[in-house]
Design a protein around this motif. Structure first.
Motif, PDB file in Angstrom:
ATOM      1  N   UNK A 192      81.502 128.173  89.026  1.00 53.62           N
ATOM      2  CA  UNK A 192      82.588 129.011  89.549  1.00 53.62           C
ATOM      3  C   UNK A 192      83.880 128.206  89.680  1.00 53.62           C
ATOM      4  N   UNK A 193      83.796 126.994  90.232  1.00 48.43           N
ATOM      5  CA  UNK A 193      85.013 126.201  90.420  1.00 48.43           C
ATOM      6  C   UNK A 193      85.524 125.609  89.116  1.00 48.43           C
ATOM      7  N   UNK A 194      84.635 125.375  88.162  1.00 50.90           N
ATOM      8  CA  UNK A 194      85.099 124.950  86.843  1.00 50.90           C
ATOM      9  C   UNK A 194      85.841 126.091  86.139  1.00 50.90           C
ATOM     10  N   UNK A 195      85.382 127.325  86.357  1.00 52.19           N
ATOM     11  CA  UNK A 195      86.099 128.482  85.821  1.00 52.19           C
ATOM     12  C   UNK A 195      87.509 128.552  86.404  1.00 52.19           C
ATOM     13  N   UNK A 196      87.591 128.386  87.722  1.00 50.62           N
ATOM     14  CA  UNK A 196      88.899 128.426  88.376  1.00 50.62           C
ATOM     15  C   UNK A 196      89.803 127.299  87.870  1.00 50.62           C
ATOM     16  N   UNK A 197      89.222 126.107  87.690  1.00 49.11           N
ATOM     17  CA  UNK A 197      90.000 124.993  87.168  1.00 49.11           C
ATOM     18  C   UNK A 197      90.501 125.254  85.765  1.00 49.11           C
ATOM     19  N   UNK A 198      89.653 125.864  84.925  1.00 50.61           N
ATOM     20  CA  UNK A 198      90.068 126.217  83.572  1.00 50.61           C
ATOM     21  C   UNK A 198      91.204 127.226  83.600  1.00 50.61           C
ATOM     22  N   UNK A 199      91.106 128.187  84.527  1.00 46.75           N
ATOM     23  CA  UNK A 199      92.171 129.172  84.664  1.00 46.75           C
ATOM     24  C   UNK A 199      93.489 128.550  85.060  1.00 46.75           C
ATOM     25  N   UNK A 200      93.432 127.605  86.001  1.00 46.09           N
ATOM     26  CA  UNK A 200      94.651 126.921  86.444  1.00 46.09           C
ATOM     27  C   UNK A 200      95.286 126.141  85.295  1.00 46.09           C
ATOM     28  N   UNK A 201      94.440 125.482  84.484  1.00 47.77           N
ATOM     29  CA  UNK A 201      94.953 124.705  83.356  1.00 47.77           C
ATOM     30  C   UNK A 201      95.602 125.616  82.318  1.00 47.77           C
ATOM     31  N   UNK A 202      94.936 126.749  82.013  1.00 48.02           N
ATOM     32  CA  UNK A 202      95.511 127.697  81.055  1.00 48.02           C
ATOM     33  C   UNK A 202      96.861 128.224  81.535  1.00 48.02           C
ATOM     34  N   UNK A 203      96.946 128.511  82.833  1.00 46.03           N
ATOM     35  CA  UNK A 203      98.197 129.016  83.396  1.00 46.03           C
ATOM     36  C   UNK A 203      99.296 127.955  83.301  1.00 46.03           C
TER      37      UNK A 203
END
Length: 215
Positions: A192-203
């Motif tokens: 879950x937190x890796x997903x959030x981290x990936x989202x932050x990086x994409x943004x």
């Protein structure tokens, strides 16, 4: 950061093609072939179309949509306390494969988007990693063929993809040994937190696009 946003999709695809076989070997006994059959039925045409569209257009705004979805993962699972956010059926992997393969061919780096479907189907740890590896390999084969045909793969992309793939081999082996020690809940929280981290990086990658939208 080294090659620019346009290089992400082909480099990620090439890197995964070099890295995924070692994961498949490591987790071969844990693969859920029922999921693979449903997924590949949608992923093969989705990957071909996504790669074709990539060669003819730009879609930075799609990365923003994907990023927001990934950033919502901690809320969907109550920061890891919920095992599932909805009840998933196995046939959902067919349309999911079509959509994710299309988006992956277009903007790259879509692996985390499928994590909620795996988690909500009850697939975790070695089973999830092994099954995702097979699905990823089949999807990337379709994309690479289309990229190459349309001239979207440059020489430097091959070099970066090879470096990523070779370095991933020992990393896969180390991760497999570590994974055995994790509980299902700890695994879910990490995903879950890796997903959030990936989202932050994409943004962050699309900060220029966001600046134009809100500037």
């Amino acid at each position: 950061m080294l090659l620019g946003g346009r290089a992400v999709a082909p480099v990620v695809t090439l890197g995964n093609m070099f890295a995924v076989p070692s994961r498949i070997v490591i987790f071969r006994k844990e693969i859920d072939w029922k999921i693979v059959r449903w997924f590949v039925a949608g992923a093969a045409p989705g990957g071909l179309v996504g790669a074709w569209v990539f060669a003819h257009t730009k879609a930075e705004w799609l990365q923003i949509v994907v990023a927001l979805f990934l950033l919502s993962a901690p809320l969907q699972y109550r920061f890891g306390e919920r095992e599932r956010s909805f009840e998933a059926r196995i046939w959902w992997f067919l349309p999911a494969g079509l959509i994710v393969a299309f988006l992956s061919g277009l903007i790259g780096g879509m692996g985390p988007v499928l994590n909620p479907l795996y988690l909500n189907y009850g697939t975790v740890k070695e089973e999830m990693v092994g099954t995702k590896s097979v699905n990823s390999a089949l999807m990337h084969v379709a994309k690479i063929g289309t990229y190459a045909t349309l001239g979207a793969i440059r020489r430097e992309y091959l070099v970066y993809g090879l470096v990523v793939g070779v370095l991933a081999i020992p990393a896969n082996w180390i991760a497999a040994r570590w994974l055995k020690r994790l509980s299902a809940k700890t695994f879910r929280v990490l995903v879950i937190w890796l997903m959030a981290g990936s989202g932050a990086f994409l943004l962050w990658e699309q900060r220029a696009v966001l600046g134009r939208l809100f500037g």
